[in-house]
Design an enzyme around this catalytic site. Sequence first.
Site, short mmCIF file in Angstrom:
data_model
loop_
_atom_site.label_atom_id
_atom_site.label_comp_id
_atom_site.label_asym_id
_atom_site.label_seq_id
_atom_site.Cartn_x
_atom_site.Cartn_y
_atom_site.Cartn_z
N ASP A 40 18.60 -20.11 26.03
CA ASP A 40 18.60 -20.59 24.64
C ASP A 40 17.53 -19.92 23.78
O ASP A 40 17.34 -20.27 22.62
CB ASP A 40 18.43 -22.11 24.61
CG ASP A 40 17.06 -22.56 25.13
OD1 ASP A 40 16.34 -21.71 25.69
OD2 ASP A 40 16.73 -23.75 24.97
N ARG A 99 -2.36 -11.48 5.83
CA ARG A 99 -2.29 -11.33 4.37
C ARG A 99 -2.10 -12.66 3.66
O ARG A 99 -2.25 -12.74 2.44
CB ARG A 99 -1.16 -10.36 4.00
CG ARG A 99 -1.55 -8.91 4.27
CD ARG A 99 -0.39 -7.97 4.14
NE ARG A 99 0.51 -8.06 5.27
CZ ARG A 99 1.60 -7.32 5.42
NH1 ARG A 99 1.92 -6.45 4.49
NH2 ARG A 99 2.37 -7.46 6.48
N GLN A 100 -1.79 -13.72 4.42
CA GLN A 100 -1.68 -15.06 3.82
C GLN A 100 -2.98 -15.81 4.10
O GLN A 100 -3.02 -16.78 4.84
CB GLN A 100 -0.47 -15.79 4.41
CG GLN A 100 0.85 -15.09 4.13
CD GLN A 100 2.04 -15.87 4.67
OE1 GLN A 100 2.14 -17.08 4.50
NE2 GLN A 100 2.95 -15.18 5.34
N HIS A 133 -7.11 -7.93 7.72
CA HIS A 133 -6.82 -7.64 6.31
C HIS A 133 -7.93 -8.18 5.41
O HIS A 133 -8.23 -7.60 4.37
CB HIS A 133 -5.47 -8.24 5.93
CG HIS A 133 -5.01 -7.84 4.57
ND1 HIS A 133 -4.68 -6.53 4.26
CD2 HIS A 133 -4.81 -8.56 3.44
CE1 HIS A 133 -4.32 -6.47 2.99
NE2 HIS A 133 -4.38 -7.69 2.47
N LYS A 195 -5.31 -0.14 -9.60
CA LYS A 195 -3.93 -0.60 -9.71
C LYS A 195 -3.91 -2.11 -9.88
O LYS A 195 -4.91 -2.79 -9.63
CB LYS A 195 -3.12 -0.21 -8.47
CG LYS A 195 -3.51 -0.98 -7.23
CD LYS A 195 -2.57 -0.77 -6.07
CE LYS A 195 -2.90 -1.75 -4.95
NZ LYS A 195 -2.15 -1.55 -3.74
N ARG A 197 -1.29 -5.61 -8.99
CA ARG A 197 -0.16 -6.01 -8.16
C ARG A 197 0.46 -7.26 -8.79
O ARG A 197 0.01 -8.38 -8.56
CB ARG A 197 -0.67 -6.31 -6.74
CG ARG A 197 0.44 -6.40 -5.71
CD ARG A 197 -0.13 -6.74 -4.34
NE ARG A 197 -0.72 -5.62 -3.65
CZ ARG A 197 -0.03 -4.70 -3.00
NH1 ARG A 197 1.29 -4.76 -2.97
NH2 ARG A 197 -0.63 -3.72 -2.38
N ASP A 221 -6.23 3.00 4.24
CA ASP A 221 -5.90 1.58 4.06
C ASP A 221 -5.94 0.92 5.44
O ASP A 221 -5.99 1.62 6.46
CB ASP A 221 -4.51 1.42 3.43
CG ASP A 221 -4.42 0.16 2.56
OD1 ASP A 221 -5.29 -0.72 2.71
OD2 ASP A 221 -3.48 0.07 1.76
N ASP A 225 2.55 -1.07 5.20
CA ASP A 225 3.71 -1.94 5.46
C ASP A 225 4.96 -1.29 4.86
O ASP A 225 5.65 -0.54 5.52
CB ASP A 225 3.44 -3.33 4.89
CG ASP A 225 4.53 -4.33 5.26
OD1 ASP A 225 5.50 -3.93 5.94
OD2 ASP A 225 4.44 -5.50 4.86
N THR A 229 2.36 1.22 -1.87
CA THR A 229 1.02 1.58 -2.37
C THR A 229 0.68 3.03 -2.05
O THR A 229 0.20 3.79 -2.89
CB THR A 229 -0.03 0.65 -1.73
OG1 THR A 229 0.21 -0.70 -2.17
CG2 THR A 229 -1.44 1.04 -2.14
#
Length: 314
Positions: A40, A99-100, A133, A195, A197, A221, A225, A229
């Site tokens: 499952d 990133r969160q 990050h 820049k 965002r 960087d 991802d 950028t």
Amino acid sequence: MTLSKRLKIFTGNANPDLAQEIAQYLGVSLGEARVSRFSDGEIQVRINESVRGADVFIVQPTCRPVNEHLMELLVMVDAVRRASARRVTAVIPYYGYARQDRKTRARDPITAKLVANLITASGARRVVTMDLHAGQIQGFFDIPVDHLPGVPILAQYFLQQKLENVVVVSPDHGGVTRARDLAERIGAPLAIIDKRRPEPNVAEIMNIIGDIKNKKVIMIDDIIDTAGTIAQGAHALKTWGATDIYVCCTHPVLSGPALDRLNQAPVKEIVVTNTIPLSTEKCLQKIKVLTVAPLLGEAIIRIHEDLSVSKLFD
């Protein structure tokens, strides 16, 4: 180097090649474990050797598929903890959900903190990770975190290339500290792409701060991802007079349109590390992969022997 038999390295399915490299560097064999699925889809972990009283390190980046690999890590940590391991360290070269890390609008979750809680609750007593990050994620954990930088590995590579007339570029204001570190290590000046965002994975370049005309550029960087950028930055740098453009990062996530964008971008070489394994279709001709196994191996030795990890970067 002879290490205690009480040191054991295990891995899930996220990056077994890196775990094998680390084990070879340490001169130990990779622990016998089987991570499979019930019919499952539930994760089944079998640890096929004794870990009683051992110092156990589980190597598992939480890369794509993120939720599967995160759950594998949690179940493996729980398995060895219940098997009476003396200490369990989660070695997470790439920390997903990083990133969160804050609320940018009402009712946003702080998922990086939630994942930290899950890892701690599963029974991990220490975390080793690379290039978070956001550095403050270390504070989301109530257990020790060893945060290893990827810049020294990248800097060593570019020093070996003996590039001349080079400037290091940060693709945004948030990456200036990382870019400055690389610039200092290779003895180059620094420039910044200004820049904004407006929404996630969308960037608009406003200006370039610093002199890049007729210079070779190294854009750095932490993560590539969707490569929006990097691709935008490379086109802008070319427009503003840069000659050769090199790109480097620690974590090659490379999702969505990343490969097409990197192929079309005016970039000579993309230097990444193997914190995340690259599938065959992602191994573009212009991508160069550096290994982080010696760095993680040294950190594991120092943790196992209760020595200073920060001495690695002095």
